[in-house]
Design a protein around this motif. Sequence first.
Motif, PDB file in Angstrom:
ATOM      1  N   ILE A 160       0.852  -1.190   0.000  1.00 18.96           N
ATOM      2  CA  ILE A 160       0.000   0.000   0.000  1.00 18.96           C
ATOM      3  C   ILE A 160       0.887   1.239   0.000  1.00 18.96           C
ATOM      4  N   THR A 166       1.191   7.194  14.145  1.00 18.82           N
ATOM      5  CA  THR A 166       2.078   7.293  15.312  1.00 18.82           C
ATOM      6  C   THR A 166       1.254   7.367  16.610  1.00 18.82           C
ATOM      7  N   SER A 180       2.347  11.655   8.639  1.00 22.59           N
ATOM      8  CA  SER A 180       1.104  11.688   9.422  1.00 22.59           C
ATOM      9  C   SER A 180       0.013  12.479   8.710  1.00 22.59           C
ATOM     10  N   ILE A 210       0.946   4.986   0.708  1.00 22.60           N
ATOM     11  CA  ILE A 210       0.355   6.207   1.283  1.00 22.60           C
ATOM     12  C   ILE A 210       1.486   7.217   1.515  1.00 22.60           C
ATOM     13  N   THR A 211       2.492   6.800   2.311  1.00 19.60           N
ATOM     14  CA  THR A 211       3.546   7.703   2.773  1.00 19.60           C
ATOM     15  C   THR A 211       4.457   8.155   1.625  1.00 19.60           C
ATOM     16  N   THR A 217       6.154  -1.095   2.800  1.00 15.51           N
ATOM     17  CA  THR A 217       6.409  -2.499   3.129  1.00 15.51           C
ATOM     18  C   THR A 217       6.103  -3.359   1.902  1.00 15.51           C
ATOM     19  N   PHE A 269       8.943   4.335   2.460  1.00 18.05           N
ATOM     20  CA  PHE A 269       8.672   3.399   3.575  1.00 18.05           C
ATOM     21  C   PHE A 269       7.564   2.411   3.218  1.00 18.05           C
ATOM     22  N   GLU A 320       1.301   9.620  18.756  1.00 17.55           N
ATOM     23  CA  GLU A 320       0.779  10.982  18.940  1.00 17.55           C
ATOM     24  C   GLU A 320      -0.508  11.170  18.128  1.00 17.55           C
TER      25      GLU A 320
HETATM   26  C1  FAD Z   1       9.208  -0.051   8.691  1.00 16.86           C
HETATM   27  C2  FAD Z   1       8.130   0.849   8.179  1.00 16.86           C
HETATM   28  C3  FAD Z   1       7.120   0.328   7.369  1.00 16.86           C
HETATM   29  C4  FAD Z   1       6.149   1.173   6.827  1.00 16.86           C
HETATM   30  N1  FAD Z   1       5.212   0.663   5.946  1.00 16.86           N
HETATM   31  C5  FAD Z   1       4.408   1.520   5.273  1.00 16.86           C
HETATM   32  C6  FAD Z   1       3.597   1.056   4.185  1.00 16.86           C
HETATM   33  O1  FAD Z   1       3.555  -0.122   3.882  1.00 16.86           O
HETATM   34  N2  FAD Z   1       2.867   1.982   3.488  1.00 16.86           N
HETATM   35  C7  FAD Z   1       2.871   3.316   3.806  1.00 16.86           C
HETATM   36  O2  FAD Z   1       2.210   4.088   3.132  1.00 16.86           O
HETATM   37  N3  FAD Z   1       3.623   3.775   4.849  1.00 16.86           N
HETATM   38  C8  FAD Z   1       4.396   2.919   5.570  1.00 16.86           C
HETATM   39  N4  FAD Z   1       5.195   3.389   6.591  1.00 16.86           N
HETATM   40  C9  FAD Z   1       5.165   4.799   6.932  1.00 16.86           C
HETATM   41  C10 FAD Z   1       4.542   5.110   8.285  1.00 16.86           C
HETATM   42  O3  FAD Z   1       3.162   4.904   8.255  1.00 16.86           O
HETATM   43  C11 FAD Z   1       4.946   6.562   8.636  1.00 16.86           C
HETATM   44  O4  FAD Z   1       6.326   6.518   8.971  1.00 16.86           O
HETATM   45  C12 FAD Z   1       4.134   7.136   9.762  1.00 16.86           C
HETATM   46  O5  FAD Z   1       2.802   7.354   9.351  1.00 16.86           O
HETATM   47  C13 FAD Z   1       4.712   8.466  10.270  1.00 16.86           C
HETATM   48  O6  FAD Z   1       5.017   9.326   9.214  1.00 16.86           O
HETATM   49  P1  FAD Z   1       6.481   9.997   9.161  1.00 16.86           P
HETATM   50  O7  FAD Z   1       7.481   8.923   9.318  1.00 16.86           O
HETATM   51  O8  FAD Z   1       6.550  10.820   7.928  1.00 16.86           O
HETATM   52  O9  FAD Z   1       6.562  10.920  10.426  1.00 16.86           O
HETATM   53  P2  FAD Z   1       5.979  12.405  10.582  1.00 16.86           P
HETATM   54  O10 FAD Z   1       4.554  12.453  10.180  1.00 16.86           O
HETATM   55  O11 FAD Z   1       6.925  13.361   9.936  1.00 16.86           O
HETATM   56  O12 FAD Z   1       6.048  12.588  12.148  1.00 16.86           O
HETATM   57  C14 FAD Z   1       7.270  12.841  12.856  1.00 16.86           C
HETATM   58  C15 FAD Z   1       6.923  13.039  14.331  1.00 16.86           C
HETATM   59  O13 FAD Z   1       6.035  14.157  14.486  1.00 16.86           O
HETATM   60  C16 FAD Z   1       4.863  13.754  15.165  1.00 16.86           C
HETATM   61  N5  FAD Z   1       3.698  14.475  14.677  1.00 16.86           N
HETATM   62  C17 FAD Z   1       3.350  14.715  13.380  1.00 16.86           C
HETATM   63  N6  FAD Z   1       2.184  15.352  13.327  1.00 16.86           N
HETATM   64  C18 FAD Z   1       1.763  15.521  14.591  1.00 16.86           C
HETATM   65  C19 FAD Z   1       0.610  16.119  15.215  1.00 16.86           C
HETATM   66  N7  FAD Z   1      -0.377  16.643  14.494  1.00 16.86           N
HETATM   67  N8  FAD Z   1       0.534  16.098  16.565  1.00 16.86           N
HETATM   68  C20 FAD Z   1       1.525  15.537  17.323  1.00 16.86           C
HETATM   69  N9  FAD Z   1       2.634  14.971  16.798  1.00 16.86           N
HETATM   70  C21 FAD Z   1       2.738  14.950  15.467  1.00 16.86           C
HETATM   71  C22 FAD Z   1       4.725  12.261  14.891  1.00 16.86           C
HETATM   72  O14 FAD Z   1       3.901  11.611  15.831  1.00 16.86           O
HETATM   73  C23 FAD Z   1       6.182  11.822  14.938  1.00 16.86           C
HETATM   74  O15 FAD Z   1       6.584  11.616  16.258  1.00 16.86           O
HETATM   75  C24 FAD Z   1       6.145   2.550   7.181  1.00 16.86           C
HETATM   76  C25 FAD Z   1       7.145   3.069   8.026  1.00 16.86           C
HETATM   77  C26 FAD Z   1       8.131   2.248   8.495  1.00 16.86           C
HETATM   78  C27 FAD Z   1       9.219   2.847   9.344  1.00 16.86           C
END
Ligand code: FAD
Length: 389
Positions: free
Chosen positions: A127, A370, A136, A129-130, A162, A160, A372
């Motif tokens: 999938i 996350t 987030s 999304i990211t 999977t 990211f 949060e």
């Molecule tokens: C091993 C792995 C597998 C994954 N698999 C998939 C996949 O298959 N498909 C896919 O689409 N994605 C996947 N992801 C992505 C994953 O869903 C995202 O990493 C996650 O949603 C967080 O996004 P980000 O890493 O960009 O962090 P960010 O959104 O940049 O967040 C960074 C920090 O800021 C905080 N933050 C952000 N906004 C807010 C808010 N409004 N209030 C409080 N705190 C906030 C977050 O909680 C976090 O601590 C995967 C990630 C990993 C590491």
Amino acid sequence: MTDYLNTALWTDDEIKFREEVREFCEREIGPIADEIDHGPYPKDILRKIGSAGYMGVLHEESVGGSHKGLSYEIIVAEEISAVNGGLDMARMASTTLYGMPVSKFGTEEQKIKYLKPIVEGEKIGCIGITEPDVGSDTAGMKTQAVKDGDEWVINGEKRFITNGSQADYMVCFAITDPSVNSKKGMSAFIVDTEADGFSIVKDHDLLGMKSARVSWLKMEDVRVGPDKLLGETGDGFKILMDELDSERTAIAGEAIGYGRTPYEVSVKHANEREQFGRPIRMFEGVSFKIANMSMKLEAGRALTLAAARKYDRGEPITREASIAKLYTTEAAIEITNDALQILGGSGYTTEYPVERFLRDARLMTIGGGTAEILRFLIQREVFKQFYPK
Ligand SMILES: Cc1cc2nc3c(=O)[nH]c(=O)nc-3n(C[C@H](O)[C@H](O)[C@H](O)COP(=O)(O)OP(=O)(O)OC[C@H]3O[C@@H](n4cnc5c(N)ncnc54)[C@H](O)[C@@H]3O)c2cc1C
């Protein structure tokens, strides 16, 4: 080990099913669990999981599934994760994260073509999304799909993901109408990873989940036909929100699995390891950790099953799924960390699996929403309940 046989919560059929899955895991995955941590898992193992029926508990009989429901999916998730977390992350990305949008919003033709081979374990799904600039805040998505005659032309990057470099198909979310709010201007497509313009930038080097491949993908003028649109144009955000409820509950099931094995290993160690002339379980500093682990696993299972039961009845579960995922994933990190502490120096070595589970568990308060963001969603549901419009 019969702690999971809480007959007050599970039906006889669910308990029997769990025994079957556990036996399968011990036989087919246990012997390779450490080896595949150097990744990637052999494709053949997904085929075996598919043949055993464990890719299809959420899906209809017409695509080879058993349609048993989310209460069975969380059993599969817990049992496989209790042996190897990365493998279940890969299985779930294929059958639940990719599979549920196709199952719930696809046409009969799309389901036969793009879901049946996933349920059979013959093809792999992912999938998307990211993105590099979007985590987030999914509504801020940058990937665009522009209509060209009958077809759509997709440009963008997904990070990211999977299974990304191993997948045959991706459910890809993209903006189709940038002139409106993305909640209305987003659509979901099935993208064939063999299509011209689809490339793998790289696989990410991860702290844990090493048996899975998690990739950075690029789409440059990838053309998809109208037969690959899921639902209607503009349905993307609705499909995404719907997918996240089943994903979060299933991840909660996985988190219980990451906690369970380290818990069992540390109970045994606390009983056998002697210091100061007695088993270390005689010290409260150790035994109270075990009590907390047991409590968190039981509470986590109850919360997760409650969310799954509601989902299977067709009720909305945004609050329940968020609570289950938040509680179990934070608990998994605490349990694996405490288990490592109980094992002392041995826990810090790769001779015991606890360090692997700790590394795997650490992901879970990040992926799929996350901690949060989940707290934000839970409080929003609470205030909606107390102060309805
Ligand atoms: C091993 C792995 C597998 C994954 N698999 C998939 C996949 O298959 N498909 C896919 O689409 N994605 C996947 N992801 C992505 C994953 O869903 C995202 O990493 C996650 O949603 C967080 O996004 P980000 O890493 O960009 O962090 P960010 O959104 O940049 O967040 C960074 C920090 O800021 C905080 N933050 C952000 N906004 C807010 C808010 N409004 N209030 C409080 N705190 C906030 C977050 O909680 C976090 O601590 C995967 C990630 C990993 C590491």
